[in-house]
Scaffold this motif. Structure first.
Motif, PDB file in Angstrom:
ATOM      1  N   ASP A  10       0.841  -1.204   0.000  1.00 19.95           N
ATOM      2  CA  ASP A  10       0.000   0.000   0.000  1.00 19.95           C
ATOM      3  C   ASP A  10       0.874   1.252   0.000  1.00 19.95           C
ATOM      4  N   SER A  11       0.896   1.960  -1.114  1.00 22.99           N
ATOM      5  CA  SER A  11       1.770   3.134  -1.237  1.00 22.99           C
ATOM      6  C   SER A  11       1.266   4.310  -0.419  1.00 22.99           C
ATOM      7  N   ASP A  12      -0.053   4.430  -0.232  1.00 22.46           N
ATOM      8  CA  ASP A  12      -0.577   5.529   0.577  1.00 22.46           C
ATOM      9  C   ASP A  12      -0.191   5.366   2.042  1.00 22.46           C
ATOM     10  N   ALA A  13      -0.265   4.130   2.541  1.00 20.28           N
ATOM     11  CA  ALA A  13       0.142   3.872   3.927  1.00 20.28           C
ATOM     12  C   ALA A  13       1.632   4.148   4.105  1.00 20.28           C
ATOM     13  N   ALA A  14       2.432   3.772   3.105  1.00 17.36           N
ATOM     14  CA  ALA A  14       3.874   4.041   3.179  1.00 17.36           C
ATOM     15  C   ALA A  14       4.142   5.543   3.171  1.00 17.36           C
ATOM     16  N   ARG A  15       3.425   6.278   2.324  1.00 16.20           N
ATOM     17  CA  ARG A  15       3.598   7.740   2.268  1.00 16.20           C
ATOM     18  C   ARG A  15       3.278   8.382   3.625  1.00 16.20           C
ATOM     19  N   ALA A  16       2.264   7.861   4.297  1.00 16.91           N
ATOM     20  CA  ALA A  16       1.912   8.398   5.615  1.00 16.91           C
ATOM     21  C   ALA A  16       3.049   8.184   6.605  1.00 16.91           C
ATOM     22  N   ALA A  17       3.722   7.028   6.504  1.00 17.31           N
ATOM     23  CA  ALA A  17       4.872   6.757   7.380  1.00 17.31           C
ATOM     24  C   ALA A  17       6.038   7.671   7.028  1.00 17.31           C
ATOM     25  N   PHE A  18       6.309   7.839   5.748  1.00 15.61           N
ATOM     26  CA  PHE A  18       7.413   8.695   5.319  1.00 15.61           C
ATOM     27  C   PHE A  18       7.167  10.159   5.716  1.00 15.61           C
ATOM     28  N   ALA A  19       5.907  10.566   5.758  1.00 14.26           N
ATOM     29  CA  ALA A  19       5.580  11.958   6.090  1.00 14.26           C
ATOM     30  C   ALA A  19       5.970  12.308   7.523  1.00 14.26           C
ATOM     31  N   GLN A  20       6.145  11.291   8.370  1.00 16.07           N
ATOM     32  CA  GLN A  20       6.519  11.540   9.767  1.00 16.07           C
ATOM     33  C   GLN A  20       8.019  11.744   9.951  1.00 16.07           C
ATOM     34  N   LYS A  21       8.804  11.487   8.912  1.00 18.20           N
ATOM     35  CA  LYS A  21      10.255  11.616   9.036  1.00 18.20           C
ATOM     36  C   LYS A  21      10.650  13.093   9.013  1.00 18.20           C
ATOM     37  N   PRO A  22      11.641  13.477   9.817  1.00 12.01           N
ATOM     38  CA  PRO A  22      12.063  14.885   9.844  1.00 12.01           C
ATOM     39  C   PRO A  22      12.692  15.314   8.526  1.00 12.01           C
ATOM     40  N   ARG A  23      12.512  16.561   8.174  1.00 12.96           N
ATOM     41  CA  ARG A  23      13.053  17.094   6.923  1.00 12.96           C
ATOM     42  C   ARG A  23      14.304  17.951   7.149  1.00 12.96           C
ATOM     43  N   GLY A  24      14.563  18.305   8.384  1.00 10.34           N
ATOM     44  CA  GLY A  24      15.687  19.190   8.661  1.00 10.34           C
ATOM     45  C   GLY A  24      17.004  18.455   8.800  1.00 10.34           C
ATOM     46  N   LEU A  25      18.092  19.237   8.884  1.00  9.28           N
ATOM     47  CA  LEU A  25      19.433  18.666   9.101  1.00  9.28           C
ATOM     48  C   LEU A  25      19.601  18.405  10.591  1.00  9.28           C
ATOM     49  N   ILE A  26      19.249  17.199  10.996  1.00  6.57           N
ATOM     50  CA  ILE A  26      19.272  16.792  12.397  1.00  6.57           C
ATOM     51  C   ILE A  26      20.447  15.846  12.627  1.00  6.57           C
ATOM     52  N   ASP A  27      21.151  16.044  13.721  1.00  9.59           N
ATOM     53  CA  ASP A  27      22.260  15.151  14.064  1.00  9.59           C
ATOM     54  C   ASP A  27      21.697  13.769  14.379  1.00  9.59           C
ATOM     55  N   LYS A  28      22.080  12.767  13.592  1.00 12.16           N
ATOM     56  CA  LYS A  28      21.535  11.413  13.738  1.00 12.16           C
ATOM     57  C   LYS A  28      22.571  10.413  14.222  1.00 12.16           C
ATOM     58  N   VAL A  29      23.720  10.889  14.670  1.00 12.82           N
ATOM     59  CA  VAL A  29      24.775   9.978  15.121  1.00 12.82           C
ATOM     60  C   VAL A  29      24.360   9.318  16.425  1.00 12.82           C
TER      61      VAL A  29
END
Length: 329
Positions: A10-29
């Motif tokens: 389901d691509s719509d369900a996947a898009r909803a999950a991806f929409a929750q990911k941050p878009r900024g330059l966040i330190d992920k180490v």
């Protein structure tokens, strides 16, 4: 009756999950332990990057065993030692790390031989499996990276693999041709080992990519392990070399020699002696249990595992061998 899919296309369900990911330059180490604890959960669909024993995320695989996540689904795409490691979690008394596998290539370690324990696991009947070709499993990541529920293909048509897969026969709306609809695969989490990453998750690697670029875009969460952490300014100087952008990535873990005992193109050769040891010790379940206690469950992290396997001296030997191969010697 054709087998069911282990993950929804389901691509719509996947898009909803991806929409929750941050878009900024966040330190992920973060540490590998923290990344696995945060993103790999019981029952999730996990995918491993790399090809065969080349550029595999060994540190993440070991950490999954140490933390004891259970009943994972897994994409066995060109999988050799990575599948062998995860199968080690399906040892009596250790629970069941693997429950479902989309298979393209597993159990065999290419010319090195078959994994006795992985074979026992698959023959036990306790792990559900669905077969694909390497190409069509890659197409599943391609569809997901495009944000669509399937892609059409000619591959698999007329084969037993198609007959026993969840792929569907469709008519092309333009020509009427018969095609196979290959369903998208959106893993809950993927682990990919690369040569370089910055602290935000921009990544570079060399050598065979197989489907890792698509895998990074298809997965709802991505754990990156890297040989070395580099400054963000270094990435910005040559942006065209960034294959995996920070938008895809959720964790960055610096793990030198993180593909060991596998190969890292241009960095170090595979430790063929250690891979043979894995295969040999698996023949006796009691000896294999002791090996795992010594090398994975009994160490606190991947760095301790490397020390047990010969430490810096052995790693330098593997690096020198890789350099000689590049020189054609």
């Amino acid at each position: 009756m054709p087998p069911s899919l282990f993950a929804s296309p389901d691509s719509d369900a996947a898009r909803a999950a991806f929409a929750q990911k941050p878009r900024g330059l966040i330190d992920k180490v973060m540490s590998v332990g923290d990344a696995v604890r945060q993103f790999v959960t019981d029952g999730c669909y996990f995918a491993s990057g790399g090809f065969g024993v080349n550029r595999i995320p060994s540190a993440v695989l070991h950490e999954i065993l140490r933390q004891g996540q259970q009943n994972l689904a897994f994409a066995g795409h060109t999988a050799t030692h990575d599948f062998q490691v995860l199968c080690a979690g399906n040892l009596t008394g250790r629970g069941q790390t693997l429950a479902k596998v989309d298979i393209a290539y597993v159990v065999g370690l290419e010319a090195r031989g078959l994994s006795p324990h992985a074979r026992r696991v698959m023959e036990s009947g306790k792990v559900e499996s669905v077969e694909w070709s390497n190409y069509t499993l890659a197409l599943r990541f391609t569809a997901a990276s495009m944000g669509v529920p399937f892609v059409p293909a000619r591959s698999l048509l007329g084969t037993d693999t198609f007959a026993h897969s969840p792929a569907k026969l469709i008519d092309c709306p333009f020509t009427g041709e018969k095609l196979a609809a290959i369903p998208a695969l959106y893993p809950d989490v993927a682990a990919i080992h690369v040569h370089q990453a910055d602290r935000y998750g921009n990544c570079r690697f060399t050598g065979t990519s197989v489907a890792d670029i698509e895998l990074a875009r298809a997965s709802k969460r991505v754990i990156i392990t890297c040989e070395r952490l580099v400054p963000h300014d270094e990435m910005r100087r040559e942006p065209h070399r960034t294959q995996i952008p920070f938008l895809c990535v959720d964790a960055v873990c610096e793990v030198p020699f993180g593909s060991y005992p596998g190969n890292m193109p241009g960095e170090y050769f595979s430790d063929e002696d250690h891979l043979k040891l894995w295969l040999d010790v698996e023949r006796d379940p009691a000896a294999f249990r002791q090996f795992l206690d010594d090398h994975i469950y009994g160490v606190k992290d991947f760095a301790e595992y490397l020390e047990l396997c010969g430490g810096l001296r052995r790693l330098q030997e593997l690096r020198q061998r890789e350099m000689l191969l590049h020189l054609g010697k």
